[in-house]
Design an enzyme around this catalytic site. Structure first.
Site, PDB file in Angstrom:
ATOM      1  N   ASP A 118       0.793  -1.240   0.000  1.00 58.43           N
ATOM      2  CA  ASP A 118       0.000   0.000   0.000  1.00 58.43           C
ATOM      3  C   ASP A 118       0.824   1.289   0.000  1.00 58.43           C
ATOM      4  O   ASP A 118       0.517   2.239   0.739  1.00 58.43           O
ATOM      5  CB  ASP A 118      -0.945   0.013   1.214  1.00 58.43           C
ATOM      6  CG  ASP A 118      -1.824  -1.222   1.293  1.00 58.43           C
ATOM      7  OD1 ASP A 118      -1.838  -1.998   0.328  1.00 58.43           O
ATOM      8  OD2 ASP A 118      -2.488  -1.410   2.315  1.00 58.43           O
ATOM      9  N   LYS A 179      -7.070  -4.145  -2.908  1.00 54.16           N
ATOM     10  CA  LYS A 179      -7.675  -4.842  -1.770  1.00 54.16           C
ATOM     11  C   LYS A 179      -8.488  -3.870  -0.929  1.00 54.16           C
ATOM     12  O   LYS A 179      -8.284  -2.646  -0.987  1.00 54.16           O
ATOM     13  CB  LYS A 179      -6.609  -5.520  -0.903  1.00 54.16           C
ATOM     14  CG  LYS A 179      -5.663  -4.570  -0.157  1.00 54.16           C
ATOM     15  CD  LYS A 179      -4.652  -5.366   0.658  1.00 54.16           C
ATOM     16  CE  LYS A 179      -3.646  -4.489   1.388  1.00 54.16           C
ATOM     17  NZ  LYS A 179      -4.227  -3.717   2.492  1.00 54.16           N
ATOM     18  N   CYS A 212      -1.988  -2.591   8.286  1.00 58.18           N
ATOM     19  CA  CYS A 212      -1.821  -3.572   7.216  1.00 58.18           C
ATOM     20  C   CYS A 212      -0.550  -4.398   7.369  1.00 58.18           C
ATOM     21  O   CYS A 212      -0.557  -5.609   7.128  1.00 58.18           O
ATOM     22  CB  CYS A 212      -1.851  -2.885   5.856  1.00 58.18           C
ATOM     23  SG  CYS A 212      -3.433  -2.070   5.511  1.00 58.18           S
TER      24      CYS A 212
END
Length: 295
Positions: A118, A179, A212
């Protein structure tokens, strides 16, 4: 389960034989005992899978285990005999050994995958030391390309948060996936890992450390993989969240390390054919990105 051990022993458990395609088995772990069934002829691997399905949330993957079978002729449990196959009703248990596994943290290119999490445009103004993190992430990806290491990249809700920043070169990445789940462990990622023979270690970096990155790391070690988090390529919106997450992950058995340590461990030898190119990547020390603020 990679951590489980078997030991050969004489004898076996004899109870009432059963017919048909499945056999009743009582699975015991700690104070629990749950009846279930396995296919006739099931062996060690299927028994382990059944233990994981029944008690997965109770099993510490960083321990070694032995599977034992209740033997009526001895009136006690014995280590599962070598080559044992379930042919009749029986009782088995999973016993944790007292010695914990030592996480050595050895890395080789052939058994390693890089996870880039990310690193997206919309995070740029919010993440502490994001410019430094981008710089270090890019040198890691360059190293992965030089050493032929697969790279898996995710982007958190890219429709709203944008794509991976332009400074990060994703050339040659095995997967680039959108995602909404915080963890990177998506079905497509699991399938990709299954296609790579001999994967043992994941080098993980990106944002955010306490969300994450943390959730990805915990899921990966739950699947028996060794995880290396690159501290100088990982950050959060707050230094408090970042530092406490790294501390928690280190206590869990995850290896918290630096980009230079990772790259040099992967080449391992001055005579490695890619050493000079890796050396050029690290010639300038990586930025400290606030990591020394607590020292």
């Amino acid at each position: 389960m990679a951590a489980a051990d078997t030991a050969a022993a004489a004898g076996g458990g004899r109870c009432s034989p059963t017919g048909g395609g499945s056999v009743p088995v009582l699975f015991c772990f700690s104070v629990f005992a749950r009846p279930s069934t396995v296919p006739h002829g099931a062996g060690y691997e299927l028994l382990i899978q059944k233990f994981l399905s029944l008690y997965g949330d109770q099993i510490d993957m960083h321990r070694k285990f032995v599977v034992q079978l209740f033997a009526e002729e001895w009136s006690q449990y014995i280590d599962l005999p070598k080559g044992f196959l379930v042919s009749e009703r029986c009782k088995v248990r999973l016993v944790p050994l007292q010695i914990q596994m030592t996480t050595l943290g050895n890395l080789t290119p052939s058994s390693t995958v890089f996870f880039c999490c990310d690193m997206q445009e919309r995070f740029r103004p919010a993440i502490k030391y994001f410019g430094d993190i981008i710089s270090v992430g890019q040198r890691l990806l360059q190293g992965a390309r030089l050493l032929g290491i697969p790279v898996i990249v995710t982007e958190q809700y890219p429709k709203g948060l944008g794509s991976t920043v332009q400074e990060i070169d994703l050339t040659g990445a095995k997967l680039v996936l959108p995602k909404t789940k915080f963890s990177m462990v998506l079905p497509e990622v699991e399938a990709a890992l299954a296609e790579i023979p001999g994967v043992r270690s994941v080098v993980l970096f990106g944002v955010e450390t306490h969300v994450c990155i943390q959730q990805t790391a915990l899921e990966l070690i739950g699947r028996g993989l060794e995880v290396h988090i690159v501290a100088d390529a990982t950050s959060s919106r707050s230094m408090m969240d970042r530092m406490f997450a790294l501390e928690r992950l280190a206590r869990t058995g995850i290896i918290v390390t630096t980009s230079e340590a990772i790259l040099l461990q992967l080449v391992a030898d001055k005579e490695h054919p890619k050493f000079k190119e890796i050396q050029n990547l690290i010639k300038a020390s990586a930025p400290e990105s606030g990591l020394l603020s607590k020292v």
